[in-house]
Design an enzyme around this catalytic site. Structure first.
Site, PDB file in Angstrom:
ATOM      1  N   HIS A  79       0.853  -1.206   0.000  1.00  0.00           N
ATOM      2  CA  HIS A  79       0.000   0.000   0.000  1.00  0.00           C
ATOM      3  C   HIS A  79       0.881   1.245   0.000  1.00  0.00           C
ATOM      4  O   HIS A  79       0.645   2.193  -0.739  1.00  0.00           O
ATOM      5  CB  HIS A  79      -0.873   0.068   1.267  1.00  0.00           C
ATOM      6  N   LYS A 136     -16.882  -7.801   6.125  1.00  0.00           N
ATOM      7  CA  LYS A 136     -15.539  -8.290   6.446  1.00  0.00           C
ATOM      8  C   LYS A 136     -15.335  -8.365   7.949  1.00  0.00           C
ATOM      9  O   LYS A 136     -15.894  -7.563   8.694  1.00  0.00           O
ATOM     10  CB  LYS A 136     -14.476  -7.326   5.887  1.00  0.00           C
TER      11      LYS A 136
HETATM   12  O1  PNS Z   1      -9.299  -2.903   1.061  1.00  0.00           O
HETATM   13  P1  PNS Z   1     -10.666  -3.285   0.607  1.00  0.00           P
HETATM   14  O2  PNS Z   1     -11.478  -3.855   1.751  1.00  0.00           O
HETATM   15  O3  PNS Z   1     -10.655  -4.226  -0.567  1.00  0.00           O
HETATM   16  O4  PNS Z   1     -11.339  -1.899   0.152  1.00  0.00           O
HETATM   17  C1  PNS Z   1     -12.560  -1.926  -0.443  1.00  0.00           C
HETATM   18  C2  PNS Z   1     -13.161  -0.590  -0.852  1.00  0.00           C
HETATM   19  C3  PNS Z   1     -13.113   0.459   0.215  1.00  0.00           C
HETATM   20  C4  PNS Z   1     -12.398  -0.065  -2.039  1.00  0.00           C
HETATM   21  C5  PNS Z   1     -14.585  -1.007  -1.176  1.00  0.00           C
HETATM   22  O5  PNS Z   1     -15.127  -1.579  -0.023  1.00  0.00           O
HETATM   23  C6  PNS Z   1     -15.461   0.100  -1.659  1.00  0.00           C
HETATM   24  O6  PNS Z   1     -15.341   0.536  -2.782  1.00  0.00           O
HETATM   25  N1  PNS Z   1     -16.406   0.498  -0.777  1.00  0.00           N
HETATM   26  C7  PNS Z   1     -17.353   1.517  -1.073  1.00  0.00           C
HETATM   27  C8  PNS Z   1     -18.726   0.940  -1.396  1.00  0.00           C
HETATM   28  C9  PNS Z   1     -19.090   1.209  -2.832  1.00  0.00           C
HETATM   29  O7  PNS Z   1     -18.950   2.310  -3.322  1.00  0.00           O
HETATM   30  N2  PNS Z   1     -19.556   0.162  -3.510  1.00  0.00           N
HETATM   31  C10 PNS Z   1     -19.822   0.225  -4.908  1.00  0.00           C
HETATM   32  C11 PNS Z   1     -18.527  -0.023  -5.675  1.00  0.00           C
HETATM   33  S1  PNS Z   1     -18.734   0.055  -7.372  1.00  0.00           S
END
Ligand code: PNS
Length: 155
Positions: A17, A41
């Protein structure tokens, strides 16, 4: 001013990261590291702990701010925060397959672009999940995480 968002759970933040986020900071004026909570999660660290580790990691770097991301859509969060793009690191084609539909959806939802940076090969195998497992089973993860994260993993 070009502001971008690097979203993630960061449970915990690791050197893969860190590498992508510092490269994003060299490309854009301001990077918001948005620490999210995905309720499907199971986290090892609380939101407060994940935030604290990320804040400590980037404390000495200018142009990078760390904040919690609320529960709503990432696209709306970016819009509210005035960010024109989301930056994500890619480790492999598998990551691309997972990320591509979300990038299209986020752009359709609020015109936010997604910029993909290919992660350094030496971190291509890294994930927070793997680091936690290696640590739990007594392996050495000191080469993969910032010092503050290592301290928290040991505590
Ligand atoms: O590190 P992670 O847990 O894989 O991060 C995931 C993250 C934050 C990128 C994902 O959970 C996310 O995009 N959350 C926001 C919810 C959202 O907008 N969903 C629609 C996506 S198209």
């Amino acid at each position: 001013m070009r502001r971008v968002v690097c979203p993630g759970s960061f449970d915990p933040i690791h050197n893969g990261h860190l590498e992508v986020i510092t490269r994003a900071a060299a490309l854009f004026d301001e990077v918001i590291v948005a620490v999210s909570t995905n309720y499907s999660k199971k986290y090892r660290f609380s939101l407060e702990e994940r935030l604290a580790m990320a804040k400590e990691t980037f404390a000495s770097l200018s142009g990078i701010i760390v904040e919690p991301m609320d529960d709503g859509l990432l696209a709306e969060y970016c819009h509210r925060r005035g960010a024109s793009a989301i930056v994500k690191g890619l480790r492999s084609a598998l990551d691309y397959e997972y990320e591509a539909p979300m990038a299209v959806m986020n752009r359709q939802l609020s015109s936010v672009e997604t910029v993909f940076l290919l992660g350094e090969a030496r971190y291509a195998h890294l994930s927070s999940t793997m680091i936690k497992e290696v640590m739990q089973l007594g392996g050495d993860v000191s080469g993969y995480v910032p010092r503050g994260v290592l301290r928290e993993l040991k505590s």
